[in-house]
Design a protein around this motif. Structure first.
Motif, PDB file in Angstrom:
ATOM      1  N   SER A  15       0.834  -1.216   0.000  1.00 30.70           N
ATOM      2  CA  SER A  15       0.000   0.000   0.000  1.00 30.70           C
ATOM      3  C   SER A  15       0.862   1.257   0.000  1.00 30.70           C
ATOM      4  O   SER A  15       0.496   2.265  -0.605  1.00 30.70           O
ATOM      5  CB  SER A  15      -0.957   0.003   1.193  1.00 30.70           C
ATOM      6  N   TYR A  16       2.008   1.194   0.679  1.00 27.62           N
ATOM      7  CA  TYR A  16       2.932   2.330   0.697  1.00 27.62           C
ATOM      8  C   TYR A  16       3.459   2.599  -0.718  1.00 27.62           C
ATOM      9  O   TYR A  16       3.514   3.745  -1.161  1.00 27.62           O
ATOM     10  CB  TYR A  16       4.063   2.014   1.652  1.00 27.62           C
ATOM     11  N   LEU A  19       0.701   4.025  -2.895  1.00 30.15           N
ATOM     12  CA  LEU A  19       0.492   5.435  -2.556  1.00 30.15           C
ATOM     13  C   LEU A  19       1.559   6.305  -3.217  1.00 30.15           C
ATOM     14  O   LEU A  19       1.247   7.356  -3.796  1.00 30.15           O
ATOM     15  CB  LEU A  19       0.518   5.606  -1.035  1.00 30.15           C
ATOM     16  N   ASN A  22       0.861   6.520  -6.929  1.00 30.52           N
ATOM     17  CA  ASN A  22      -0.229   7.456  -7.193  1.00 30.52           C
ATOM     18  C   ASN A  22       0.272   8.899  -7.099  1.00 30.52           C
ATOM     19  O   ASN A  22      -0.089   9.737  -7.920  1.00 30.52           O
ATOM     20  CB  ASN A  22      -1.383   7.228  -6.215  1.00 30.52           C
ATOM     21  N   MET A  23       1.108   9.172  -6.106  1.00 25.78           N
ATOM     22  CA  MET A  23       1.590  10.535  -5.903  1.00 25.78           C
ATOM     23  C   MET A  23       2.609  10.961  -6.962  1.00 25.78           C
ATOM     24  O   MET A  23       2.642  12.128  -7.351  1.00 25.78           O
ATOM     25  CB  MET A  23       2.227  10.672  -4.517  1.00 25.78           C
ATOM     26  N   LEU A  38      -6.780   9.040  -4.410  1.00 28.75           N
ATOM     27  CA  LEU A  38      -6.018   9.443  -3.232  1.00 28.75           C
ATOM     28  C   LEU A  38      -6.670   9.014  -1.918  1.00 28.75           C
ATOM     29  O   LEU A  38      -6.014   8.454  -1.050  1.00 28.75           O
ATOM     30  CB  LEU A  38      -5.805  10.959  -3.237  1.00 28.75           C
ATOM     31  N   GLY A  42      -5.065   6.164   0.376  1.00 31.29           N
ATOM     32  CA  GLY A  42      -4.574   6.732   1.629  1.00 31.29           C
ATOM     33  C   GLY A  42      -5.236   6.109   2.848  1.00 31.29           C
ATOM     34  O   GLY A  42      -4.574   5.828   3.850  1.00 31.29           O
ATOM     35  N   HIS A  45      -3.911   2.529   3.272  1.00 34.32           N
ATOM     36  CA  HIS A  45      -2.554   2.560   3.809  1.00 34.32           C
ATOM     37  C   HIS A  45      -2.555   2.965   5.289  1.00 34.32           C
ATOM     38  O   HIS A  45      -1.830   2.388   6.100  1.00 34.32           O
ATOM     39  CB  HIS A  45      -1.666   3.517   3.017  1.00 34.32           C
ATOM     40  N   GLY A  46      -3.361   3.938   5.642  1.00 35.73           N
ATOM     41  CA  GLY A  46      -3.434   4.373   7.032  1.00 35.73           C
ATOM     42  C   GLY A  46      -3.899   3.270   7.963  1.00 35.73           C
ATOM     43  O   GLY A  46      -3.324   3.060   9.036  1.00 35.73           O
TER      44      GLY A  46
END
Length: 94
Positions: A15-16, A19, A22-23, A38, A42, A45-46
């Motif tokens: 997931s990191y 992320l 995506n960024m 996002l 996010g 991942h959180g």
């Protein structure tokens, strides 16, 4: 519980990376897609990050980690590919 931690460690690492992708990539290609992805990425991942940290506290004693090893396990969650390293080095016999 260790198998669950192993699964969460791998999922958190993936997931990191998603992320970051995506960024860094999707944002440059399509801003609308970036904005749409996002929040779900996010949030996932959180949740996985919090689960990783909580499970590390829970299985700390059963794995017989020293304080140094426990801190390494916790700090690895902040580094890309860090949880994969932890999964290979500290959870190989789970």
């Amino acid at each position: 519980m260790t198998k669950l931690f192993k699964f969460v460690a791998i999922a958190e690492g993936i997931s990191y990376l998603v992320l970051f992708f995506n960024m860094l990539v999707v944002k440059r290609m399509d801003m609308e897609l970036y904005k749409m992805l996002l929040f779900p990425i996010g949030m996932a991942h959180g949740l996985l990050f919090v689960s990783y940290v909580a499970l590390a506290f829970i299985i700390w004693k059963s794995q017989k980690w020293t304080i140094k090893e426990f801190i390494i396990v916790q700090l690895a969650s902040f580094l890309p590919f860090g949880t994969f390293y932890i999964e290979k080095k500290y959870l190989k016999n789970a």
